[in-house]
Scaffold this active site. Structure first.
Site, PDB file in Angstrom:
ATOM      1  CB  SER A  76      -0.960  -0.032   1.189  1.00  0.00           C
ATOM      2  OG  SER A  76      -1.994   0.913   1.032  1.00  0.00           O
ATOM      3  CE  LYS A 128     -18.589  20.469   8.796  1.00  0.00           C
ATOM      4  NZ  LYS A 128     -17.362  20.900   8.130  1.00  0.00           N
TER       5      LYS A 128
END
Length: 230
Positions: A76, A128
């Protein structure tokens, strides 16, 4: 002149990037440093920190040789960093790859319902609270978040594809988050050689035209750890 050798181990974080910044800057700018070796044993971590370190490694490589050695795992974000080096070597038993992006968010609404806790949210902006762990995201929110992850993935994928000179078709095959053994990584052009550190050093000396002594360096410990003697 000498070759500088350092180790990147554990999770890639912003703190780790900050601790390695002086080392990488020193390797780039110090004239007495003829080359850099980075030994990896990391499963990756933060995408931002990984990209920043990748860019620094690639910048150093334009001035002097940078060799990466996989001693355990280089996956990764750790592999993203190593992709900026001149060559990548690995032990026969090491693990390489995991080119992909993942984000995991806990979902605890069933637990909250069970214990009688209700969350009330007051927000400005409909997205949000889209990563809240106490409710299911809407399809629109999930689609939006996946676009964000896909943009991060595209940068990771394109960096590896460009630096390792792998075709787009091949990248579509090998950049699905899977890991590879060292022999599989060779077949997929993710690394350049399999062997011991000594074998990699011989290749590095050959590329540089002569032998150099190797100096090991590690990041400076935080003040509190130094104070406590740990």
């Amino acid at each position: 002149m000498y070759i500088l050798r350092t180790r990147i181990e554990g999770t890639i974080t912003q703190q780790l990037y900050r601790s390695f910044y002086p080392i990488l800057s020193y390797a780039e700018n110090k004239r007495s440093v003829a080359g850099l070796i980075i030994v990896f044993n990391s499963g990756g971590g933060d995408a931002v920190a990984s990209q920043l370190m990748f860019e620094m490694v690639r910048k150093i490589r334009k001035k002097k040789p940078v060799y990466s050695f996989v001693q355990g795992i280089c996956a990764s974000g750790a592999y993203w960093i190593s992709a900026g080096s001149s060559k990548i070597y690995s032990l026969e038993t090491s693990i390489i790859g995991s080119i992909g992006v993942i984000s995991m968010i806990p979902y605890i609404k069933p637990l909250l319902d069970r214990i009688g806790v209700e969350m009330r949210t007051y927000k400005v902006g409909k997205y949000k609270d889209m990563l809240s762990y106490y409710r299911e995201p809407s399809q629109e929110e999930s689609d939006h978040y996946m676009k964000v992850l896909n943009d991060v993935y595209a940068k990771f994928r394109d960096s590896v594809m460009s630096e390792r000179k792998i075709s787009s078709e091949k990248m579509d095959e090998i950049a699905q988050g899977q890991i590879f053994s060292s022999s599989m990584a060779i077949e997929n052009h993710l690394i350049d050689g399999v062997g011991t550190m000594d074998a990699m050093m011989d290749d590095m000396y050959k590329d540089m035209g002569r032998k150099y002594r190797v100096k090991d360096i590690v990041p400076r410990k935080p003040w509190l750890m130094r104070f406590l003697g740990t």
